[in-house]
Design a protein around this motif. Sequence first.
Motif, PDB file in Angstrom:
ATOM      1  N   GLN A   1      53.766  26.075  29.618  1.00  0.00           N
ATOM      2  CA  GLN A   1      53.546  27.475  29.987  1.00  0.00           C
ATOM      3  C   GLN A   1      52.680  27.542  31.242  1.00  0.00           C
ATOM      4  OE1 GLN A   1      51.909  29.607  26.652  1.00  0.00           O
ATOM      5  NE2 GLN A   1      53.874  29.745  25.601  1.00  0.00           N
ATOM      6  N   PHE A   2      53.091  28.347  32.183  1.00  0.00           N
ATOM      7  CA  PHE A   2      52.284  28.587  33.375  1.00  0.00           C
ATOM      8  C   PHE A   2      52.711  29.906  34.002  1.00  0.00           C
ATOM      9  CE2 PHE A   2      55.977  26.232  34.846  1.00  0.00           C
ATOM     10  CZ  PHE A   2      56.305  26.797  36.068  1.00  0.00           C
ATOM     11  N   LYS A   3      51.845  30.432  34.834  1.00  0.00           N
ATOM     12  CA  LYS A   3      52.109  31.702  35.509  1.00  0.00           C
ATOM     13  C   LYS A   3      52.161  31.472  37.016  1.00  0.00           C
ATOM     14  CE  LYS A   3      49.820  34.525  31.977  1.00  0.00           C
ATOM     15  NZ  LYS A   3      48.710  35.494  31.705  1.00  0.00           N
ATOM     16  N   VAL A   4      53.009  32.243  37.680  1.00  0.00           N
ATOM     17  CA  VAL A   4      53.168  32.141  39.131  1.00  0.00           C
ATOM     18  C   VAL A   4      52.932  33.512  39.751  1.00  0.00           C
ATOM     19  CG1 VAL A   4      54.736  31.606  41.025  1.00  0.00           C
ATOM     20  CG2 VAL A   4      54.839  30.277  38.908  1.00  0.00           C
ATOM     21  N   ARG A   5      52.072  33.528  40.772  1.00  0.00           N
ATOM     22  CA  ARG A   5      51.902  34.736  41.591  1.00  0.00           C
ATOM     23  C   ARG A   5      52.166  34.343  43.027  1.00  0.00           C
ATOM     24  NH1 ARG A   5      46.301  37.154  41.030  1.00  0.00           N
ATOM     25  NH2 ARG A   5      45.682  34.977  40.709  1.00  0.00           N
ATOM     26  N   GLN A   6      53.059  35.116  43.659  1.00  0.00           N
ATOM     27  CA  GLN A   6      53.459  34.770  45.012  1.00  0.00           C
ATOM     28  C   GLN A   6      53.481  36.007  45.892  1.00  0.00           C
ATOM     29  OE1 GLN A   6      56.543  31.675  46.820  1.00  0.00           O
ATOM     30  NE2 GLN A   6      56.972  32.012  44.659  1.00  0.00           N
ATOM     31  N   SER A   7      52.919  35.832  47.082  1.00  0.00           N
ATOM     32  CA  SER A   7      53.031  36.851  48.116  1.00  0.00           C
ATOM     33  C   SER A   7      53.610  36.167  49.345  1.00  0.00           C
ATOM     34  CB  SER A   7      51.661  37.459  48.417  1.00  0.00           C
ATOM     35  OG  SER A   7      50.807  36.482  48.999  1.00  0.00           O
ATOM     36  N   LYS A   8      53.699  36.887  50.433  1.00  0.00           N
ATOM     37  CA  LYS A   8      54.247  36.283  51.640  1.00  0.00           C
ATOM     38  C   LYS A   8      53.390  35.130  52.154  1.00  0.00           C
ATOM     39  CE  LYS A   8      56.698  40.340  53.414  1.00  0.00           C
ATOM     40  NZ  LYS A   8      56.827  41.283  54.555  1.00  0.00           N
ATOM     41  N   SER A   9      52.112  35.193  51.877  1.00  0.00           N
ATOM     42  CA  SER A   9      51.210  34.195  52.451  1.00  0.00           C
ATOM     43  C   SER A   9      50.552  33.273  51.439  1.00  0.00           C
ATOM     44  CB  SER A   9      50.100  34.899  53.237  1.00  0.00           C
ATOM     45  OG  SER A   9      49.363  35.755  52.367  1.00  0.00           O
ATOM     46  N   LYS A  10      50.712  33.562  50.155  1.00  0.00           N
ATOM     47  CA  LYS A  10      49.911  32.831  49.178  1.00  0.00           C
ATOM     48  C   LYS A  10      50.698  32.582  47.894  1.00  0.00           C
ATOM     49  CE  LYS A  10      45.426  33.369  46.799  1.00  0.00           C
ATOM     50  NZ  LYS A  10      44.266  34.276  46.666  1.00  0.00           N
ATOM     51  N   LEU A  11      50.505  31.410  47.350  1.00  0.00           N
ATOM     52  CA  LEU A  11      51.090  31.043  46.055  1.00  0.00           C
ATOM     53  C   LEU A  11      49.965  30.612  45.120  1.00  0.00           C
ATOM     54  CD1 LEU A  11      53.417  30.141  44.094  1.00  0.00           C
ATOM     55  CD2 LEU A  11      53.297  27.903  45.225  1.00  0.00           C
ATOM     56  N   THR A  12      49.990  31.123  43.897  1.00  0.00           N
ATOM     57  CA  THR A  12      49.028  30.710  42.878  1.00  0.00           C
ATOM     58  C   THR A  12      49.789  30.321  41.616  1.00  0.00           C
ATOM     59  OG1 THR A  12      47.343  32.226  43.737  1.00  0.00           O
ATOM     60  CG2 THR A  12      47.019  31.376  41.511  1.00  0.00           C
ATOM     61  N   ILE A  13      49.504  29.133  41.124  1.00  0.00           N
ATOM     62  CA  ILE A  13      50.073  28.648  39.862  1.00  0.00           C
ATOM     63  C   ILE A  13      48.924  28.447  38.890  1.00  0.00           C
ATOM     64  CG2 ILE A  13      51.324  26.763  38.729  1.00  0.00           C
ATOM     65  CD1 ILE A  13      52.709  26.227  41.399  1.00  0.00           C
ATOM     66  N   THR A  14      49.040  29.036  37.701  1.00  0.00           N
ATOM     67  CA  THR A  14      47.970  28.961  36.714  1.00  0.00           C
ATOM     68  C   THR A  14      48.501  28.388  35.407  1.00  0.00           C
ATOM     69  OG1 THR A  14      46.916  30.911  37.687  1.00  0.00           O
ATOM     70  CG2 THR A  14      46.193  30.241  35.492  1.00  0.00           C
ATOM     71  N   THR A  15      47.886  27.300  34.969  1.00  0.00           N
ATOM     72  CA  THR A  15      48.157  26.752  33.638  1.00  0.00           C
ATOM     73  C   THR A  15      46.905  26.954  32.792  1.00  0.00           C
ATOM     74  OG1 THR A  15      47.287  24.512  33.977  1.00  0.00           O
ATOM     75  CG2 THR A  15      49.514  24.954  34.811  1.00  0.00           C
ATOM     76  N   SER A  16      46.919  26.410  31.596  1.00  0.00           N
ATOM     77  CA  SER A  16      45.752  26.555  30.723  1.00  0.00           C
ATOM     78  C   SER A  16      44.554  25.794  31.245  1.00  0.00           C
ATOM     79  CB  SER A  16      46.104  26.079  29.314  1.00  0.00           C
ATOM     80  OG  SER A  16      46.581  24.738  29.350  1.00  0.00           O
ATOM     81  N   ASN A  17      44.763  24.864  32.176  1.00  0.00           N
ATOM     82  CA  ASN A  17      43.673  24.027  32.659  1.00  0.00           C
ATOM     83  C   ASN A  17      43.445  24.074  34.160  1.00  0.00           C
ATOM     84  OD1 ASN A  17      44.931  22.625  30.124  1.00  0.00           O
ATOM     85  ND2 ASN A  17      42.834  21.856  30.230  1.00  0.00           N
ATOM     86  N   VAL A  18      44.450  24.519  34.910  1.00  0.00           N
ATOM     87  CA  VAL A  18      44.405  24.413  36.361  1.00  0.00           C
ATOM     88  C   VAL A  18      44.854  25.717  37.002  1.00  0.00           C
ATOM     89  CG1 VAL A  18      45.259  23.158  38.387  1.00  0.00           C
ATOM     90  CG2 VAL A  18      44.953  21.948  36.221  1.00  0.00           C
ATOM     91  N   THR A  19      44.167  26.093  38.063  1.00  0.00           N
ATOM     92  CA  THR A  19      44.649  27.173  38.939  1.00  0.00           C
ATOM     93  C   THR A  19      44.816  26.580  40.334  1.00  0.00           C
ATOM     94  OG1 THR A  19      43.521  28.889  37.663  1.00  0.00           O
ATOM     95  CG2 THR A  19      44.176  29.437  39.917  1.00  0.00           C
ATOM     96  N   LEU A  20      46.069  26.466  40.754  1.00  0.00           N
ATOM     97  CA  LEU A  20      46.386  25.866  42.052  1.00  0.00           C
ATOM     98  C   LEU A  20      46.735  26.969  43.042  1.00  0.00           C
ATOM     99  CD1 LEU A  20      48.392  22.702  42.837  1.00  0.00           C
ATOM    100  CD2 LEU A  20      49.112  24.833  43.906  1.00  0.00           C
ATOM    101  N   THR A  21      46.159  26.877  44.224  1.00  0.00           N
ATOM    102  CA  THR A  21      46.403  27.886  45.265  1.00  0.00           C
ATOM    103  C   THR A  21      46.871  27.211  46.546  1.00  0.00           C
ATOM    104  OG1 THR A  21      44.639  29.275  44.346  1.00  0.00           O
ATOM    105  CG2 THR A  21      45.393  29.772  46.585  1.00  0.00           C
ATOM    106  N   TYR A  22      47.974  27.760  47.099  1.00  0.00           N
ATOM    107  CA  TYR A  22      48.524  27.233  48.353  1.00  0.00           C
ATOM    108  C   TYR A  22      48.725  28.395  49.318  1.00  0.00           C
ATOM    109  CZ  TYR A  22      52.080  25.427  51.611  1.00  0.00           C
ATOM    110  OH  TYR A  22      52.798  25.085  52.729  1.00  0.00           O
TER     111      TYR A  22
END
Length: 876
Positions: free
Chosen positions: A74-95
Amino acid sequence: MKRFLTLVLALVALPTMVFADNDPKADEKAQVVAGNARFTVLTPQLIRMEWSEDGKFEDRATLTFVNRKLEVPQFKVRQSKSKLTITTSNVTLTYLKGAKFSAENLKAEILVNGEKVVWHYGDVDTQNLMGTTRTLDGADGAKLRKKDPMELGLLSRSGWSVVDDSKRHLFVPVESHWKQWVECRPEGDRLDLYLFAYGHEYTKALKDYTRVAGNIPLPPKYVFGYWWSRYWQYSDNELRDLVETMHSLDIPIDVLIVDMDWHETWGMTFKDPRKDEYGQKIGWTGYTWKKQLFPSPENFFEWCRKQKLKTSLNLHPASGIPTNEEPYERFAKAYGWTEKGKGIPYKMSEQKWADAYFNTVLGPMEKQGVDFWWLDWQQWKESKYVEGLSNTFWLNHTFNHHMNEKGDERPLIYHRWGGMGSHRYQVGFSGDTYISWASLAFLPWFTATASNVGYGYWGHDIGGHFYHKEEEKTPTNPELFLRWLQYGVFTPVFKTHASKSQYIERRIWQFPDHFLDMRAAMHLRYALVPYIYSAAREGFDTGVSICRPMYYTFPENELAYSSKEQFMFGRDLLVAPIVSPIDAATGLASQRVWLPKGERWFNMTSGKMYEGSDEIVEIHCTLSENPYFAKAGAIIPMYPKSVKNLQGIINSYVLTFVPGGDGETTIYEDDGTSKDYASAYATTKVTKRTEGNKVVITIAPRQGSFKGAKATSSFELRLPANYPPKAVRVDGKELKYSRYAEVGEWGYDGYTLAPYILVGEVDCAKGCTVEVEFAEGDLAAQDKLYGIQGVVNRCVPFTAEFKTAYATHYDAAPLLPDFYMNVSQTANFIMEYPQNIHKWVENYYKSLNECLVEIDKIEVLPVEFRERVKLQLTKY
């Protein structure tokens, strides 16, 4: 404290991926693409991060990562034109989209013990706990060669680690028996990284690594026996004499290594300046039997088989196939080599070359009887034909594949570490270390640390390989060799070896003053094989190897990281080998040991029980003593002394019930050699629980089966540091006591203060229950017995010295004084009259205190002897 070993659950519940078809392409639902970047969420704590200049991503396997088809977490994805965020139960990754990965545009927030840790691309992992190195060639302790440094591992105190797979070669499918072959990465600028964000959940990280990189295979059982090896110009008759001498001296053996003098070396010596066209010593590479030494290789191998020995030959393949080698014409024809009279260069990276090599060079020798190969690649690190390809890794892969194709037995190679992914190709040869106390002291940390990359089966040259030049004419130090053997008991591969020097000796019978202690180490190794083999199976299932750094279990304790000369050996044993010489005055060597709190620890050598704490304790050992500690309540499955070879089905066990608590264990069994161990195996659960004055031991019905499994197993039960029981019952039937117990009886060993119960054959389908009933209060008074074992065993050599001193002074030597005899004879008193044990124990303590005072009054005894006795009877 109750303990539970969960191996049965692991065997049932965990996947056995090494036998499944790996799928390197991840589920599309796990993938998130953002322009020229792709992120694959493999687990909540493991994320693959790719960037490519051309926007194309890699779905094929690499030499490290072979399976990415995991259940999508399970993970969540938030995406805009300039930013990507992936969130799991342990990690929040931002690109931050658009550019190649950098510290400015890629980061991850990780939870480590409830606190947030931030990783940025390019961060240097200064807290990495390291992995291993290609070889210990030329190492003297922690001083490694600059060209072979320790590599980073998967675990880090920082809470994260990154595996950069960007330049790792690919496995690509091919339409041949190889199924896959090596290929370089596509051209262009690209990154391929794996973020392991496991905090201090070290064993979980290792498990998930084996899910994506392949399991650690279970070696054949004979691998855990004794390997004889020495670089020496042996003939077949000399090797026969060597093995027959071992048998006559009750020395167990399973593997016979024949170093490079099995083949023609064309007059090569170390001082010979001649080199071949590849820059190697002429004769270093060879495939022609030296018939003066081995007139009939077939007969030699037949003899080895009859002796139940597995045999391996040493190979140095760097010079390809020289023209003067016996298989040259066969190889040239199969390979299509047209330049007759010219050597054929080594080119294992080419399928056609590899096929010709295995079919025409090694295949005929395997038909003669070679069981596996010792690959001794010491030359250039990378292929001359495939840019960047590790020669060591590719040899490991191709030899393992070849051995896997031969039949139903598990493939086995013996070679150096070739980088990440090498854990799939066992076992490891660590190389040529210097003979020194520093080298011995370094190996406990080095061996356990290799588990951080799944490389759990390093085999070392027990005793060390060679001396420094200024010491090269030094005779073997028997004390150092003994301590190396004692440490070797608790290493993955128990192999003695040494360089070609008349000054270096590895035949233990050449050290008469140390022979019994050296052989005792070998016997202990064989006794522990059921425990070792069960732990090896656990490594296959969980990714956690048998030699484990202390921080796997105690990750938040600083001592777990600083105590580098000790390690956990499986789940239940803590080993702290002696790695320094004895003090000549005291006859004792010391070692500092951390025994973690939360457990009680029983010294299996001295019989002393320790409360775990955050303090370092110092132990003291004689030459005979090989210290290792068991968790209170642990059950250690062992073999009886009659087992001297591990080939075939062994169904006799000695179960040692460590005092201080209740517990359980699981005995793992299979046929020892077959590749189908993922499903063809059996387990037997053993439990111990205390009910008032009774100890109830249950051997449960065996679960599962395998080819050759026997219907019954024989069991002996040993309960060290216990009083003699009132009664012993097996399935309700009372067993009688005997001073010299046989099957169906019980006896008492005064030297370990252990009741032993010879249960005999047990129907594996039914199991059995053993009740051991003690007198009122005896279980509660168990602590009075702790430590006596160490003292009475130390008295054995003292008694001989005592009598010698008396005989030297007196014409008719009197009996030794009562205060000493009441200590030294305690074990014998108890064995003769076990019903009087309370009297003997009380007398022991009284006499021990008296001995420490009165012995100084015996002037016929040398002062140094008196001092040594006092120290050794109190310091352990």
